[in-house]
Design a protein around this motif. Structure first.
Motif, PDB file in Angstrom:
ATOM      1  N   THR A 215       9.965 -31.048   5.966  1.00 52.91           N
ATOM      2  CA  THR A 215       9.042 -31.891   6.122  1.00 52.91           C
ATOM      3  C   THR A 215       7.711 -31.446   5.240  1.00 52.91           C
TER       4      THR A 215
ATOM      5  N   HIS B 173       0.543 -34.396  11.813  1.00 53.37           N
ATOM      6  CA  HIS B 173       0.650 -32.867  11.887  1.00 53.37           C
ATOM      7  C   HIS B 173       0.029 -32.141  10.690  1.00 53.37           C
TER       8      HIS B 173
ATOM      9  N   ASN C  21       3.947 -36.209  16.767  1.00 58.22           N
ATOM     10  CA  ASN C  21       4.810 -35.074  17.389  1.00 58.22           C
ATOM     11  C   ASN C  21       4.034 -34.661  18.639  1.00 58.22           C
TER      12      ASN C  21
ATOM     13  N   ASP D 152       5.307 -39.717   7.263  1.00 56.99           N
ATOM     14  CA  ASP D 152       5.828 -38.604   7.755  1.00 56.99           C
ATOM     15  C   ASP D 152       6.876 -38.963   8.859  1.00 56.99           C
TER      16      ASP D 152
ATOM     17  N   ALA E  64       9.225 -36.926  10.482  1.00 58.89           N
ATOM     18  CA  ALA E  64       9.632 -35.938  11.230  1.00 58.89           C
ATOM     19  C   ALA E  64      10.279 -36.290  12.572  1.00 58.89           C
TER      20      ALA E  64
ATOM     21  N   HIS F 141      16.318 -30.263  10.820  1.00 58.27           N
ATOM     22  CA  HIS F 141      16.324 -29.487  12.132  1.00 58.27           C
ATOM     23  C   HIS F 141      16.170 -30.583  13.362  1.00 58.27           C
TER      24      HIS F 141
HETATM   25  N1  PMP Z   1       5.344 -33.661  10.548  1.00 55.56           N
HETATM   26  C1  PMP Z   1       5.791 -33.595  11.953  1.00 55.56           C
HETATM   27  C2  PMP Z   1       5.230 -35.108  12.527  1.00 55.56           C
HETATM   28  C3  PMP Z   1       6.321 -32.848  12.836  1.00 55.56           C
HETATM   29  O1  PMP Z   1       6.570 -33.006  14.033  1.00 55.56           O
HETATM   30  C4  PMP Z   1       6.493 -31.491  12.031  1.00 55.56           C
HETATM   31  C5  PMP Z   1       7.470 -30.440  12.561  1.00 55.56           C
HETATM   32  N2  PMP Z   1       6.716 -30.075  14.106  1.00 55.56           N
HETATM   33  C6  PMP Z   1       6.417 -31.436  10.619  1.00 55.56           C
HETATM   34  C7  PMP Z   1       5.850 -32.549  10.220  1.00 55.56           C
HETATM   35  C8  PMP Z   1       6.777 -30.108  10.073  1.00 55.56           C
HETATM   36  O2  PMP Z   1       8.114 -30.062   9.867  1.00 55.56           O
HETATM   37  P1  PMP Z   1       8.763 -28.780   9.388  1.00 55.56           P
HETATM   38  O3  PMP Z   1       8.131 -27.697  10.407  1.00 55.56           O
HETATM   39  O4  PMP Z   1      10.141 -28.935   9.560  1.00 55.56           O
HETATM   40  O5  PMP Z   1       8.566 -28.617   7.875  1.00 55.56           O
END
Ligand code: PMP
Length: 410
Positions: free
Chosen positions: A95, A123, A175, A200, A202, A225
């Motif tokens: 992401t 995030h 998150n 986003d 994720a 992941h």
């Molecule tokens: N955005 C959100 C909402 C996330 O939860 C995360 C991972 N904690 C990320 C972005 C970043 O993802 P990554 O570390 O896999 O690049």
């Protein structure tokens, strides 16, 4: 009533079978990264054992097999999120890289004082790349505030749209808190004033059905992941016209049509945004994760996750001396897969360490969302997060352990 054999699903995750000290591992950190089913581990091993070769490059059999498997996953991802075309799917390393590629790629499209609206709950991966874009272009970032119950403030959003933003960057699911944005409504409003939109996903991709055409965003990003796939692979979905206008952040092999010292012509999507050797084994692992998810009863599993989250919230409330964060006043709103909390007056880090002594894995800290923590007036908090394998025993073990921590500390 459970209509499927949940234990049989959980049994496919080897990491969950271990004990830590005298306790069974209680993994409540799926929002950080999910555990991996055997099918994903096997797919990656098979690739390395039998099919290891670089993609798109050679005439030989192994390369043809690797390329075929790699490209098949692009088609799988396109179908999984209902993209219109498979060249709208770009493989990245996660992401974070996906958002950086968009923010970098828009550099020539933004001017001084152009407005970028960013979700306060975002995030850091969905904040810092926009700050860097703002530095390069003179654009300004304006946060979209939250209401007192930590939900995106729709009235404030409507007011901010009068600034005619060029980009609106939001999260699908937070998150840190598990709160959910009504992304379709936000995107429609943003589009009505001519803004580009990035969602986003994720924290959404493993827990909700995602349809990028229905959401109608320009960009949707997520990591393998967090959806039972491997680390090191992520997705950048973009509407074709928008992707095609991004300046590539990475240049080099694979992404070109012709190169001479006088002039280089870039290739077409998706290669144009995939310079260098990609994470081939990880992409194949992601394909296995999608296959794994698709053969599960996904709807009942979402209901299972919802029930567990409600049970977790109730148990935490009953425990007493617990503060919960991100619970909407609107009784119809649900948190997705995560619950954020503190023991009143206690430091989140102390709680995390004491829980770990009872084999409980939770995340404690600012959750890469410092502006969100600041808006909640918090230095940090603990987060318990779940996945399809989490069961009621996990929640009970966690609550029992937290009660012991509480008695020790208070
Ligand atoms: N955005 C959100 C909402 C996330 O939860 C995360 C991972 N904690 C990320 C972005 C970043 O993802 P990554 O570390 O896999 O690049």
């Amino acid at each position: 009533a459970v209509l499927f054999d949940h234990q049989a699903i959980r049994d496919q995750f080897p990491a969950l079978k271990q004990t830590i000290g005298d306790y069974p591992l209680c993994y409540l950190d799926t929002a950080a990264t999910s555990q991996k089913p055997q099918a994903v581990i096997d797919a990656m091993t098979e690739y390395y054992q039998l099919n290891n070769a670089n993609v798109h490059r050679a005439a030989h059999q192994l390369s043809a097999r690797a390329t075929q498997q790699y490209e098949a996953v692009r088609q799988q991802v396109a179908e999984f999120i209902n993209a219109q075309r498979q060249d709208e799917i770009i493989f990245t390393h996660g992401t974070t890289e996906s958002i950086n590629m968009v923010a970098y790629g828009l550099t020539s499209q933004l001017k001084p004082n152009d407005v970028i609206l960013v979700d306060t709950a975002a995030h850091h991966a969905n904040i810092v790349p926009w700050q860097e874009l703002a530095k390069r272009t003179g654009a300004v970032i304006t946060p979209i505030p939250l209401t007192a119950d930590a939900q995106l403030d729709m009235a404030a959003f409507d007011r901010l749209l009068t600034l005619k933003p060029k980009m609106v960057a939001i999260c699908h699911v937070s998150n840190a808190l598990g709160t959910v944005n009504c992304v379709e409504e936000l995107v429609a409003k943003a589009k009505a004033v001519g803004a580009l939109t990035l969602v986003d996903g994720a924290q959404a991709i493993a827990h909700l059905s995602v349809d990028v055409q229905k959401i109608d965003c320009d960009f949707y990003v997520f990591s393998g992941h967090k959806m039972y796939g491997p680390t090191g692979v992520g997705i950048l979905y973009g509407r074709y016209q928008q992707l095609d206008q991004l300046t590539p952040m990475l240049t080099g092999g694979e992404m070109i049509k012709t190169v001479s010292f006088a002039y280089t012509e870039y290739g077409a999507l998706p290669n144009r945004l995939e310079a260098g050797t990609p994470a081939i084994a990880e992409v194949i692992g992601l394909g296995a994760a999608i296959r794994f998810l698709q053969q599960l009863p996904r709807e009942p599993l979402w209901v299972h996750e919802q029930q567990l989250i409600q049970y977790l919230q109730q148990q935490l409330q009953q425990l007493g001396d617990i503060e919960l964060y991100g619970i909407a006043n609107d009784k119809n709103a649900t948190n997705i897969a995560a619950v954020a909390f503190n023991i009143k007056g206690e430091h989140h880090q102390d709680v995390g360490i004491l829980l770990d002594q009872q084999a409980i894995a939770v995340r404690c800290g600012h959750h890469c969302a410092m502006p969100l923590m600041a808006s909640l007036n918090l230095g940090g908090c603990c987060r318990a997060s779940i996945g399809i394998y989490t069961n009621k025993q996990d929640v009970d073990q966690f609550i029992h352990a937290l009660n012991a921590v509480k008695e020790l500390l208070l």
